[in-house]
Design a protein around this motif. Structure first.
Motif, PDB file in Angstrom:
ATOM      1  N   TRP A 316       0.858  -1.182   0.000  1.00  0.00           N
ATOM      2  CA  TRP A 316       0.000   0.000   0.000  1.00  0.00           C
ATOM      3  C   TRP A 316       0.895   1.232   0.000  1.00  0.00           C
ATOM      4  O   TRP A 316       1.925   1.263   0.667  1.00  0.00           O
ATOM      5  N   VAL A 317       0.490   2.239  -0.763  1.00  0.00           N
ATOM      6  CA  VAL A 317       1.278   3.470  -0.855  1.00  0.00           C
ATOM      7  C   VAL A 317       0.356   4.674  -0.694  1.00  0.00           C
ATOM      8  O   VAL A 317      -0.740   4.701  -1.269  1.00  0.00           O
ATOM      9  N   SER A 318       0.797   5.664   0.065  1.00  0.00           N
ATOM     10  CA  SER A 318       0.131   6.962   0.079  1.00  0.00           C
ATOM     11  C   SER A 318       1.072   7.997  -0.509  1.00  0.00           C
ATOM     12  O   SER A 318       2.301   7.881  -0.389  1.00  0.00           O
ATOM     13  N   LEU A 319       0.501   9.009  -1.148  1.00  0.00           N
ATOM     14  CA  LEU A 319       1.273  10.102  -1.747  1.00  0.00           C
ATOM     15  C   LEU A 319       0.708  11.430  -1.268  1.00  0.00           C
ATOM     16  O   LEU A 319      -0.510  11.649  -1.328  1.00  0.00           O
ATOM     17  N   THR A 320       1.576  12.317  -0.791  1.00  0.00           N
ATOM     18  CA  THR A 320       1.141  13.663  -0.435  1.00  0.00           C
ATOM     19  C   THR A 320       2.346  14.594  -0.449  1.00  0.00           C
ATOM     20  O   THR A 320       3.461  14.193  -0.806  1.00  0.00           O
ATOM     21  N   GLY A 321       2.132  15.857  -0.063  1.00  0.00           N
ATOM     22  CA  GLY A 321       3.203  16.832   0.076  1.00  0.00           C
ATOM     23  C   GLY A 321       3.186  17.403   1.473  1.00  0.00           C
ATOM     24  O   GLY A 321       2.179  17.329   2.181  1.00  0.00           O
ATOM     25  N   ASP A 322       4.300  18.000   1.894  1.00  0.00           N
ATOM     26  CA  ASP A 322       4.359  18.562   3.248  1.00  0.00           C
ATOM     27  C   ASP A 322       3.858  19.995   3.310  1.00  0.00           C
ATOM     28  O   ASP A 322       3.588  20.519   4.393  1.00  0.00           O
ATOM     29  N   HIS A 323       3.738  20.653   2.168  1.00  0.00           N
ATOM     30  CA  HIS A 323       3.188  22.009   2.083  1.00  0.00           C
ATOM     31  C   HIS A 323       3.156  22.401   0.614  1.00  0.00           C
ATOM     32  O   HIS A 323       3.726  21.716  -0.244  1.00  0.00           O
ATOM     33  N   GLY A 324       2.499  23.512   0.308  1.00  0.00           N
ATOM     34  CA  GLY A 324       2.499  24.048  -1.043  1.00  0.00           C
ATOM     35  C   GLY A 324       3.576  25.107  -1.185  1.00  0.00           C
ATOM     36  O   GLY A 324       4.634  25.047  -0.544  1.00  0.00           O
ATOM     37  N   ILE A 325       3.271  26.130  -2.009  1.00  0.00           N
ATOM     38  CA  ILE A 325       4.261  27.182  -2.259  1.00  0.00           C
ATOM     39  C   ILE A 325       3.571  28.363  -2.935  1.00  0.00           C
ATOM     40  O   ILE A 325       2.611  28.191  -3.683  1.00  0.00           O
ATOM     41  N   ALA A 326       4.057  29.553  -2.664  1.00  0.00           N
ATOM     42  CA  ALA A 326       3.551  30.758  -3.325  1.00  0.00           C
ATOM     43  C   ALA A 326       4.319  30.996  -4.618  1.00  0.00           C
ATOM     44  O   ALA A 326       5.484  30.607  -4.724  1.00  0.00           O
ATOM     45  N   PRO A 327       3.692  31.631  -5.587  1.00  0.00           N
ATOM     46  CA  PRO A 327       4.450  32.005  -6.787  1.00  0.00           C
ATOM     47  C   PRO A 327       5.488  33.062  -6.451  1.00  0.00           C
ATOM     48  O   PRO A 327       5.367  33.764  -5.435  1.00  0.00           O
ATOM     49  N   VAL A 328       6.519  33.159  -7.267  1.00  0.00           N
ATOM     50  CA  VAL A 328       7.474  34.250  -7.129  1.00  0.00           C
ATOM     51  C   VAL A 328       6.704  35.562  -7.234  1.00  0.00           C
ATOM     52  O   VAL A 328       5.835  35.722  -8.101  1.00  0.00           O
ATOM     53  N   SER A 329       6.995  36.498  -6.349  1.00  0.00           N
ATOM     54  CA  SER A 329       6.218  37.745  -6.280  1.00  0.00           C
ATOM     55  C   SER A 329       6.129  38.458  -7.622  1.00  0.00           C
ATOM     56  O   SER A 329       5.062  38.930  -8.021  1.00  0.00           O
ATOM     57  N   ALA A 330       7.259  38.536  -8.329  1.00  0.00           N
ATOM     58  CA  ALA A 330       7.271  39.251  -9.605  1.00  0.00           C
ATOM     59  C   ALA A 330       6.353  38.589 -10.628  1.00  0.00           C
ATOM     60  O   ALA A 330       5.702  39.267 -11.426  1.00  0.00           O
ATOM     61  N   VAL A 331       6.266  37.261 -10.588  1.00  0.00           N
ATOM     62  CA  VAL A 331       5.398  36.525 -11.513  1.00  0.00           C
ATOM     63  C   VAL A 331       3.940  36.821 -11.206  1.00  0.00           C
ATOM     64  O   VAL A 331       3.139  37.114 -12.096  1.00  0.00           O
ATOM     65  N   ALA A 332       3.567  36.724  -9.919  1.00  0.00           N
ATOM     66  CA  ALA A 332       2.175  36.974  -9.531  1.00  0.00           C
ATOM     67  C   ALA A 332       1.781  38.430  -9.767  1.00  0.00           C
ATOM     68  O   ALA A 332       0.663  38.726 -10.216  1.00  0.00           O
ATOM     69  N   GLU A 333       2.698  39.357  -9.485  1.00  0.00           N
ATOM     70  CA  GLU A 333       2.400  40.783  -9.685  1.00  0.00           C
ATOM     71  C   GLU A 333       2.187  41.095 -11.165  1.00  0.00           C
ATOM     72  O   GLU A 333       1.290  41.857 -11.533  1.00  0.00           O
ATOM     73  N   LYS A 334       2.979  40.471 -12.014  1.00  0.00           N
ATOM     74  CA  LYS A 334       2.848  40.699 -13.454  1.00  0.00           C
ATOM     75  C   LYS A 334       1.480  40.275 -13.959  1.00  0.00           C
ATOM     76  O   LYS A 334       0.935  40.841 -14.910  1.00  0.00           O
ATOM     77  N   LEU A 335       0.896  39.279 -13.320  1.00  0.00           N
ATOM     78  CA  LEU A 335      -0.412  38.778 -13.713  1.00  0.00           C
ATOM     79  C   LEU A 335      -1.549  39.524 -13.014  1.00  0.00           C
ATOM     80  O   LEU A 335      -2.720  39.162 -13.167  1.00  0.00           O
ATOM     81  N   GLY A 336      -1.206  40.552 -12.239  1.00  0.00           N
ATOM     82  CA  GLY A 336      -2.230  41.404 -11.650  1.00  0.00           C
ATOM     83  C   GLY A 336      -2.510  41.191 -10.188  1.00  0.00           C
ATOM     84  O   GLY A 336      -3.375  41.865  -9.616  1.00  0.00           O
ATOM     85  N   MET A 337      -1.798  40.240  -9.533  1.00  0.00           N
ATOM     86  CA  MET A 337      -2.044  39.991  -8.121  1.00  0.00           C
ATOM     87  C   MET A 337      -1.260  40.988  -7.258  1.00  0.00           C
ATOM     88  O   MET A 337      -0.190  41.447  -7.645  1.00  0.00           O
ATOM     89  N   PRO A 338      -1.795  41.319  -6.075  1.00  0.00           N
ATOM     90  CA  PRO A 338      -1.109  42.271  -5.193  1.00  0.00           C
ATOM     91  C   PRO A 338       0.040  41.601  -4.446  1.00  0.00           C
ATOM     92  O   PRO A 338       0.091  41.595  -3.212  1.00  0.00           O
ATOM     93  N   ALA A 339       0.951  41.011  -5.192  1.00  0.00           N
ATOM     94  CA  ALA A 339       2.086  40.294  -4.606  1.00  0.00           C
ATOM     95  C   ALA A 339       3.197  41.281  -4.282  1.00  0.00           C
ATOM     96  O   ALA A 339       3.565  42.109  -5.108  1.00  0.00           O
ATOM     97  N   ALA A 340       3.722  41.180  -3.087  1.00  0.00           N
ATOM     98  CA  ALA A 340       4.759  42.117  -2.655  1.00  0.00           C
ATOM     99  C   ALA A 340       5.772  41.392  -1.787  1.00  0.00           C
ATOM    100  O   ALA A 340       5.497  40.323  -1.244  1.00  0.00           O
ATOM    101  N   SER A 341       6.938  41.988  -1.670  1.00  0.00           N
ATOM    102  CA  SER A 341       7.988  41.438  -0.818  1.00  0.00           C
ATOM    103  C   SER A 341       8.360  42.461   0.246  1.00  0.00           C
ATOM    104  O   SER A 341       8.242  43.666   0.030  1.00  0.00           O
ATOM    105  N   PHE A 342       8.792  41.968   1.393  1.00  0.00           N
ATOM    106  CA  PHE A 342       9.257  42.870   2.444  1.00  0.00           C
ATOM    107  C   PHE A 342      10.530  42.296   3.054  1.00  0.00           C
ATOM    108  O   PHE A 342      10.821  41.102   2.944  1.00  0.00           O
TER     109      PHE A 342
END
Length: 558
Positions: A316-342
């Motif tokens: 028997w096998v299970s598959l999962t991940g330990d967490h997700g991930i956010a897009p790189v801020s510049a990528v998300a901002e270019k597509l119109g999202m309020p992505a910022a870095s501090f």
């Protein structure tokens, strides 16, 4: 005579169709082996986004086409980090149950000069690489049992339990306290090591692997130079096959899946995380890494089919991940999202200045400690010296946080802009440790996630959530928020107990331990809060004696 003939025919049918007679349970090795597979930083949309890439039969398609695949699996906590994620998968509990809230934290009883990692244990030494400069490790900080622990306890130590990964915390926290061994990489040499918590020397098969030249081969495949194996090879697909080759050596060396009780193996593939922090989830390099994982998993499961008693019909096998991930801020901002870095360093500096103004005017006291988001850690010593309580200290930081963050940013342009202005980071919510410990958080969905994130480890701290897609870094990307993109991971099962298909129920990684424990007829882990996924389990008459979709076997000559 007729009954004997029927029995013979039934046994032949079991053998041909890949069927495990009798009901499933760990005590009779039904199944022979349970594999808990974790892919680090593996966001839940990856399997759908890149589904057309997966051409192998026994890689991700083992779950997508012949397994039970859940599309909507989300962590029910806010501290989406590697150590808490692996501990959650292993224990079926959240940080308020297993105690692991971060990858590392301050513990003044053990050190006043540096943070201690989630698995660091100075009472033990590293085994397997005489040149290693790393500190020993153990599961001492994990305050709950794991699925594997419960299988070992239920079988009175007859079951074998091992955990492997490139990362120590991933190998140790998923497998647990009663494991026969946990193995991870020495960062410099790439040799697999363990600690004296388990053994005073590596098993012969592990020594042979380290001496085989396989690490040098991985260096050549990755185009890397010796000295920083984890960083350089780790972000290359070469590290995936390297880890799974070690898994093969372990299976053979320890005869996993060849005992009279169920064995448990936890495997965590770290490569997607090491690369993902640098390039982000949308980069072609990450897609290539995921495709490489698919190919290597196909090879591993095809190999496992030949090295476990009864083949994959008994796994028997299970598959999962330990967490997700956010897009790189510049990528998300270019597509119109309020992505910022501090800048976290600037934020801590600003908080120190304001805390001095309030509690020690004219001084330059460091009230804040270096810490890991989503936590801002306070140093209790200067507050105690100024006779400030923990509640007042944390409350002050939470109160100051929004304006302190704003003070680190460029001024807002005056007048009406003719172009879209760059997004500005914000503090959406903050919670003090005192509030979390007392359950004094809003009665909201996010409040529930925050309570699940509580741990007494880490001293005085304030947990905060910035705005969506906001990161405390300038380059690359990260994960640490309560938002869906950090909590969404895949969930899949393969094996004789499961009804193949796609399921749209809202589920969580804590359900893995609960489901396997129920099927194996062992106790759930000590702090487990998961649900048994009955919708994907075959009826009792078939759970242990039902046909499993056979693993695809290559034809001769292919």
């Amino acid at each position: 005579m007729r009954k004997c003939g029927a029995a013979v025919l039934l046994c032949v049918w079991f053998s041909v169709c890949g069927v495990v007679p009798g009901r499933a349970d760990a005590y009779h090795a039904r199944p022979k082996l349970v594999v808990v597979l974790v892919i680090d930083q593996f966001r839940g949309d990856y399997l759908e986004r890149y589904r057309d890439d997966f051409k192998t039969a026994n890689g991700f398609n083992l779950f997508l086409k012949r397994g039970a695949y859940f599309t909507d699996c989300y962590y029910d906590y806010a501290n989406t980090m590697t150590a808490p994620g692996h501990s959650t998968i292993g224990t079926g509990a959240y940080s308020d149950g297993h105690g692991i809230a971060l990858n590392d934290w301050w513990d003044f009883k053990r050190s006043t000069t540096h943070t201690v990692t989630s698995v660091e244990d100075e009472r033990y030494a590293i085994v397997g690489d005489p040149g290693s400069t790393e500190v020993g490790a153990s599961p001492r900080n994990e305050l709950a049992s794991t699925l594997g622990d419960e299988v070992v306890l239920a079988t009175q130590g007859r079951a074998k339990l091992f955990g492997i990964s490139l990362k120590d915390r991933a190998a140790i926290l998923t497998s647990g306290h009663a494991s026969n061994g946990a193995f991870w990489l020495d960062h410099a040499s790439g040799k697999f090591v363990t600690s004296t918590y388990w053994e005073t020397q590596l098993p012969a098969w592990a020594q042979a692997f380290n001496a085989s030249g396989r690490a040098d081969e991985a260096l050549r495949e990755a185009g890397a130079k010796p000295g920083s194996f984890y960083e350089d090879v780790g972000k290359s697909p070469a590290s995936v096959s390297y880890l799974l080759d070690f898994a093969k050596s372990l299976v053979v060396g320890e005869q996993m899946g060849r005992h009279d009780v169920t064995d448990v193996l936890t495997i965590s593939i770290s490569s997607t995380d090491i690369l993902g922090h640098v390039v982000g989830p949308d980069a072609p390099e990450q897609r290539a890494m995921i495709d490489a994982v698919d190919v290597d998993l196909d090879g591993f499961f095809t190999w496992l089919d030949k090295h476990v008693d009864g083949g994959m019909a008994n796994v028997w096998v299970s598959l999962t991940g330990d967490h997700g991930i956010a897009p790189v801020s510049a990528v998300a901002e270019k597509l119109g999202m309020p992505a910022a870095s501090f800048d976290v360093k600037k934020l801590v500096g600003e908080l120190n200045a304001r805390l001095n103004e309030r509690f020690s005017p004219g001084k330059k006291t460091d009230y804040m400690l270096k810490s890991e988001l989503p936590y801002l850690t306070l140093d209790p010593r200067p507050f105690v010296k100024e006779k400030v309580s923990e509640a007042d200290a944390e409350g002050a930081v939470a109160e100051m946080l929004p304006e302190a963050l704003e003070a680190t940013l460029p001024p807002v342009p005056e007048g009406v802009s003719q172009t879209r202005l760059p997004p500005r980071p914000t503090v959406r919510r903050s919670y003090t440790r005192v509030q979390m410990a007392a359950g004094q958080v809003p009665n909201t969905e996010e409040g529930r996630l925050v309570l699940h994130s509580y741990s007494a480890n880490g001293g005085w701290y304030v947990m905060f959530a910035p705005g969506m897609y906001e990161l405390g870094m300038v380059k690359g990307t990260n994960h640490f928020t309560p938002y869906s993109y950090d909590r969404h991971v895949p969930l899949g099962f393969y094996g004789s107990a499961f009804v193949p298909g796609t399921y749209y129920d809202r589920v969580a990684p804590v359900d893995i331990a609960a489901t396997f424990a129920s099927l194996l007829r062992v106790n759930q882990p000590s702090a487990s809060v998961g649900h048994v996924l009955t919708q994907a389990i075959k009826p009792e008459a078939g759970a242990g004696a039902a046909r499993v979709a056979p693993i695809a076997r290559k034809k001769v000559g292919q």
